[in-house]
Design an enzyme around this catalytic site. Structure first.
Site, PDB file in Angstrom:
ATOM      1  N   PHE A 100       0.848  -1.192   0.000  1.00 35.71           N
ATOM      2  CA  PHE A 100       0.000   0.000   0.000  1.00 35.71           C
ATOM      3  C   PHE A 100       0.884   1.243   0.000  1.00 35.71           C
ATOM      4  CE2 PHE A 100      -2.932   3.232   1.257  1.00 35.71           C
ATOM      5  CZ  PHE A 100      -4.085   2.861   0.597  1.00 35.71           C
TER       6      PHE A 100
ATOM      7  N   TYR B  13      -4.020  -3.127  -3.728  1.00 36.29           N
ATOM      8  CA  TYR B  13      -5.303  -2.832  -3.103  1.00 36.29           C
ATOM      9  C   TYR B  13      -5.849  -1.502  -3.595  1.00 36.29           C
ATOM     10  CZ  TYR B  13      -4.596  -6.709   0.045  1.00 36.29           C
ATOM     11  OH  TYR B  13      -4.431  -7.970   0.549  1.00 36.29           O
ATOM     12  N   CYS B  14      -7.131  -1.291  -3.314  1.00 33.76           N
ATOM     13  CA  CYS B  14      -7.824  -0.046  -3.625  1.00 33.76           C
ATOM     14  C   CYS B  14      -6.973   1.149  -3.205  1.00 33.76           C
ATOM     15  CB  CYS B  14      -9.157  -0.032  -2.883  1.00 33.76           C
ATOM     16  SG  CYS B  14      -9.959   1.541  -2.812  1.00 33.76           S
ATOM     17  N   PRO B  15      -6.753   2.175  -3.989  1.00 29.07           N
ATOM     18  CA  PRO B  15      -7.380   2.426  -5.285  1.00 29.07           C
ATOM     19  C   PRO B  15      -6.512   2.010  -6.483  1.00 29.07           C
ATOM     20  CG  PRO B  15      -6.247   4.405  -4.587  1.00 29.07           C
ATOM     21  CD  PRO B  15      -5.918   3.327  -3.580  1.00 29.07           C
ATOM     22  N   MET B  16      -5.436   1.235  -6.240  1.00 27.56           N
ATOM     23  CA  MET B  16      -4.465   1.012  -7.319  1.00 27.56           C
ATOM     24  C   MET B  16      -5.027   0.305  -8.566  1.00 27.56           C
ATOM     25  SD  MET B  16      -2.237   2.773  -6.265  1.00 27.56           S
ATOM     26  CE  MET B  16      -1.334   2.557  -7.786  1.00 27.56           C
TER      27      MET B  16
END
Lengths: 160, 77
Positions: A100, B13-16
């Site tokens: 992330f 993961y979001c937003p990738m």
């Protein structure tokens, strides 16, 4: 070309987790073709400050505040379980685990997608933060009228 | 389903996945099909919604051992 739909975010908070959420939403909107603007005010200004040093300003009180409230995308605390940086380090570890991106990476990504950054001049004046304290990604410096003009035309408007 | 272009979003993961999809679709020609391979379950709802918002056509999802193969067709100019 037809006018794009607008999204307006106010980032009032200066914590890492809240900044992550704000940039996540901004990037989602921009990826869906929206015109996104983030207004940074109060502690949110810390998110767009440079990571180096603290800003100089007039008076003992403001200098003290700027020394304690340095800001910079890499120096933001967590809103919960910060624990003098231990909690933040652990959170960064968890984020790395799942690939992330960190705040500064999301910030660059938002910029690449055309998200507009506006710094609030009112709180800058009150806290004694000069324009030089900010990263070059900031597009402009403005007040509430600019926010209202944008927000009244926005489909999405959030205060974070 | 056959795609003209494929992007790998495994581990993202979001937003990738949405960001990468938006970027790739921009480079593609009208009517071309993009396949997105991802393992974040959020994509099952995110991609149809993204397609609806942007006017591109969501063609479907194929699930295979925790991997999602999502197909999106770029809208005509």
């Amino acid at each position: 070309m037809a006018d794009k739909e607008k999204m307006t975010l106010i980032l009032f908070s200066g914590e890492m987790d809240k900044a992550l959420s704000a940039f996540n939403i901004a990037i989602g909107g921009a990826s869906a073709g929206m015109e996104v603007t983030i207004f940074f005010t109060f502690w949110g200004l810390n998110v767009i400050k440079k990571n180096e040093g603290s800003s100089k300003s007039k008076g003992v009180m403001r200098n003290m505040l700027n020394l304690m409230n340095r800001g910079g995308a890499k120096r933001l605390p967590l809103s919960k379980f910060h624990m003098a940086g231990v909690g933040k380090a652990m959170m960064l570890g968890l984020m790395k685990d799942i690939n992330f991106p960190q705040v500064d990476e999301l910030l660059s990504m938002a910029k690449e997608l055309g998200v507009k950054f506006i710094a609030c001049t009112n709180t800058m004046g009150m806290m004694g933060i000069s324009k030089e304290a900010f990263i070059p990604e900031v597009d402009s410096f403005a007040g509430v009228a600019t926010y209202i003009a944008d927000a009244r035309e926005s489909k999405i408007n959030l205060f974070i | 389903m056959k795609a003209d272009v494929t992007i790998d979003c495994i581990g993202l993961y979001c937003p990738m996945p949405i960001v990468n999809t938006a970027k790739k679709v921009k480079e593609m020609g009208a009517g071309q099909v993009l396949e997105i391979i991802a393992d974040d379950e959020g994509i099952k709802q995110d991609m149809p919604n993204w397609a609806r918002m942007t006017g591109n056509e969501f063609l479907g999802i194929e699930e295979d051992n925790g991997k999602y193969h999502v197909f999106v067709k770029k809208k005509p100019q």
